[in-house]
Scaffold this motif. Structure first.
Motif, short mmCIF file in Angstrom:
data_model
loop_
_atom_site.label_atom_id
_atom_site.label_comp_id
_atom_site.label_asym_id
_atom_site.label_seq_id
_atom_site.Cartn_x
_atom_site.Cartn_y
_atom_site.Cartn_z
N GLN A 401 -9.01 0.14 -1.29
CA GLN A 401 -8.00 -0.26 -2.44
C GLN A 401 -8.29 -1.65 -2.82
O GLN A 401 -8.36 -1.91 -3.94
N ASP A 402 -8.48 -2.49 -1.94
CA ASP A 402 -8.52 -3.93 -2.05
C ASP A 402 -9.88 -4.22 -2.68
O ASP A 402 -10.17 -5.27 -3.39
N MET A 403 -10.99 -3.25 -2.34
CA MET A 403 -12.23 -3.85 -2.98
C MET A 403 -12.23 -3.52 -4.47
O MET A 403 -12.76 -4.19 -5.13
N ARG A 404 -11.29 -2.48 -4.85
CA ARG A 404 -11.39 -2.23 -6.38
C ARG A 404 -10.68 -3.39 -7.09
O ARG A 404 -11.09 -3.85 -7.91
N LYS A 405 -9.69 -4.04 -6.38
CA LYS A 405 -9.02 -5.12 -6.79
C LYS A 405 -10.15 -6.25 -7.10
O LYS A 405 -9.95 -7.04 -8.26
N LEU A 406 -10.63 -6.35 -6.08
CA LEU A 406 -11.46 -7.52 -5.97
C LEU A 406 -12.78 -7.55 -7.25
O LEU A 406 -12.94 -8.42 -7.73
N ARG A 407 -13.17 -6.42 -7.11
CA ARG A 407 -14.23 -6.01 -8.44
C ARG A 407 -13.52 -6.25 -9.79
O ARG A 407 -14.05 -6.55 -10.65
N GLU A 408 -12.23 -5.89 -9.92
CA GLU A 408 -11.47 -5.92 -11.19
C GLU A 408 -11.71 -7.78 -11.47
O GLU A 408 -11.24 -7.95 -12.62
N GLN A 409 -11.29 -8.43 -10.37
CA GLN A 409 -11.14 -10.00 -10.40
C GLN A 409 -12.63 -10.51 -10.58
O GLN A 409 -12.48 -11.79 -10.80
N ASN A 410 -13.65 -9.72 -10.57
CA ASN A 410 -14.90 -10.29 -10.62
C ASN A 410 -15.30 -11.30 -9.66
O ASN A 410 -16.07 -12.43 -9.68
#
Length: 592
Positions: A401-410
């Protein structure tokens, strides 16, 4: 049978009321049809017998009359038996009992016997009349039934595999000891085979059974009136000791522990067998069954968790530790529900490419009474396999879930590493679960790394683990061998295990500046791992000097609180901005 007993009673009444000396012919005629009759004098010499006596004994009348009645003795009765019988009849009283006699051919027969003394007018005993009934068939049936019961009892009380006492017999013996004894001391010890599961799983159940039989055989050599041995389940044995000297118990247990150290060979390999023993000893007057079992079990648990191949005596602090661990597990479960258990991330920096950053996911607990705690502050929790698996599953899902957040924040990163244990591989579907979760979160498996410790391969199902790791690696998941140098046969693992990187334990890094040995070990590990085409990560970095030393050794990656502490996912951008990473490197190593 009823007719025989009626005839016997009528005959007996007649004999008791004889007006004068023996009337052989009349008595024998009355009893011949139902009873075995003999008349002896006071010294035991046979004066008269009936035909039934001849038939059952195998002797003729001429062979019997004039001989001592002792010629029929079978040896089944002791002297005390006959002393009491003679004392009774010599005093003028009737004696009744069951006697085993021996026939002329040597075979035995049983008779229900009544001996009536004949008393003269002067009050003196002058002779005896013995009236008997053949009860051989009944005694044989009783003996057969007794033997059958003994065999059944033995089967019920005996462990089918090792042929020693089982748990049922142990429980009965323990209760009987506590019920019948009050003086002296009692010691209850529980013994567990350290290597049993490994041998059973890797070499087959036949090898495991042979090991159990060998251990039982060695234990049985200690069994005596004050030492009871039983197999109470699986690879666990009970040793029950009683006596007046409690110090002797420890000596016996030490001897048993030493005897249990032996080499066990199966078809393909040799195993070193050891055992763990936990025991409790108390005065018998204070002993209680449930308390003894609980205390011995706690002591065995302490022996196993302290490294195995040990003997531990129960101490109240063991119960306190167990209660503490149980409370801690309950609080962790509560923490999972109220989200005070979270995942923090610590950066892993590349020394060759400073902009290349990965992360290690670390479990953290926002404890209500303390600061944020990392797993080393609550190791007792991970002694529970089910809770460990629950925590690992939580971390894996949270990381994706946090991987997805980090990618969304570039926020760019290479991989995020998750620590896994043997509990994750208890089933055969670890890869399937990880792949399904990654697909659900739309996370590529190539952005995931798994960190494993060497002790995972000492588990019985290590072959299954190796196969799972091969499958994961083929799908692009990176495998790192964590805490390298602290496990068993590390170099062997480099040869046999599929891995991408080795993480040097922080204990070696901490001694890098002070001890030449640590520096030599790190340098040697780096050279070996590089020769295999793999990477090296040094963890626990504490200062800039260590970074520079590792750079000179051509270490690939570094990680530690000095560079950046572990932070929640939302704090990662701010933490990366504050890192003065490049300032730590010598000019030649700084990127242009």
């Amino acid at each position: 049978m009823e007719k025989q007993e009626d005839d016997f009673r009528r005959s007996l009444d007649y004999v008791k009321n004889w007006p004068q000396g023996p009337r052989d012919d009349f008595v024998l005629h009355a009893l011949d049809c139902s009873a075995i009759v003999a008349i002896t004098d006071t010294r035991g010499r046979i004066l008269s017998v009936n035909s039934r006596f001849e038939e059952i004994s195998g002797y003729t009348r001429d062979e019997l009359i004039g001989n001592d009645h002792r010629m029929l003795r079978s040896g089944q009765h002791d002297r005390k038996f006959f002393r009491e019988m003679y004392r009774t009849i010599a005093s003028g009283h009737v004696w009744h009992g069951e006697i085993c006699n021996r026939r002329r051919d040597g075979s035995l027969y049983w008779v229900d016997t009544t001996i009536v003394p004949h008393i003269s007018e002067s009050g003196k005993v002058t002779s005896y009349v013995a009236i008997r009934f053949d009860i051989t068939a009944r005694k044989q049936a009783e003996n057969h039934l007794k033997s059958s019961r003994q065999k059944l009892q033995h089967a019920v009380n005996t462990d089918f595999l090792t042929k020693i006492s089982n748990r049922l017999h142990f429980s009965h013996t323990l209760r009987k000891t506590l019920r019948q004894s009050s003086a002296g001391y009692i010691c209850l010890a529980l013994l567990d085979i350290d290597t049993f599961k490994t041998i059973n799983d890797t070499s087959g159940h036949d090898s495991g059974d042979r090991l159990l039989r060998k251990v039982a055989e060695k234990l049985q050599s200690f069994q005596n009136d004050s030492c009871f041995i039983a197999r109470i389940g699986g690879d666990e044995f009970a040793i029950l000791l009683t006596g007046d000297c409690p110090a002797l118990f420890e000596k016996i247990l030490l001897e048993i522990h030493e005897q249990m150290r032996f080499s066990f060979r199966n078809r393909t390999m040799t195993h070193a067998c050891t055992v763990s023993i936990g025991y409790v000893r108390v005065p018998l007057v204070d002993a209680r069954e449930k308390a003894l079992l609980k205390c011995a079990d706690l002591a065995l648990y302490a022996a196993k968790t302290s490294g195995r191949n040990r003997i531990r005596e129960y101490h109240p602090v063991m119960e306190e530790k167990l209660d503490h661990a149980a409370r801690l597990r309950r609080r962790v479960q509560t923490g999972l529900r109220n989200q005070s258990i979270t995942v923090f991330y610590q950066p892993i920096f590349s020394l060759s490419t400073p902009g290349n950053i990965s992360f290690e996911a670390l479990l953290h607990w926002d404890h209500p009474q303390h600061r944020v705690l990392s797993p080393q502050h609550f190791p007792e929790v991970f002694e529970d396999p089910r809770l460990t698996l629950t925590l690992n599953t939580f971390v894996t899902r949270q990381v994706m879930q946090d991987m997805r957040k980090l990618r969304e924040q570039n926020i760019r990163f290479e991989r995020i590493a998750i620590n896994i244990t043997s509990c994750d591989f208890e089933g055969s579907d670890f890869f399937r679960k990880v792949a399904l979760l990654a697909g659900e979160m739309n996370i590529p498996l190539t952005s995931l790394a798994l960190e494993i410790t060497e002790n995972i391969f000492s588990r019985p199902h290590h072959r299954q683990i190796e196969q799972e790791l091969d499958t994961l690696h083929c799908q692009g998941i990176q495998i790192s061998l964590d805490d390298f140098g602290t496990g068993f046969a590390s170099l062997t693992h480099l040869k046999t295990i599929t891995f991408d990187a080795v993480k040097i334990n922080r204990a070696f890094v901490a001694g890098l500046e002070r001890h030449e040995t640590d520096a030599a070990i790190i340098r040697g590990v780096i050279d070996i791992v590089h020769s295999l085409g793999r990477k090296v990560v040094a963890e626990g970095i504490g200062n800039a000097t260590q970074v520079r030393a590792l750079l000179e050794m051509e270490c690939d990656f570094v990680q530690g609180d000095f560079l950046c502490e572990a932070v929640p996912v939302m704090d990662i951008p701010a933490a990366l901005e504050k890192i003065r990473y490049q300032a730590l490197l010598p000019p030649a190593a700084k990127p242009a």
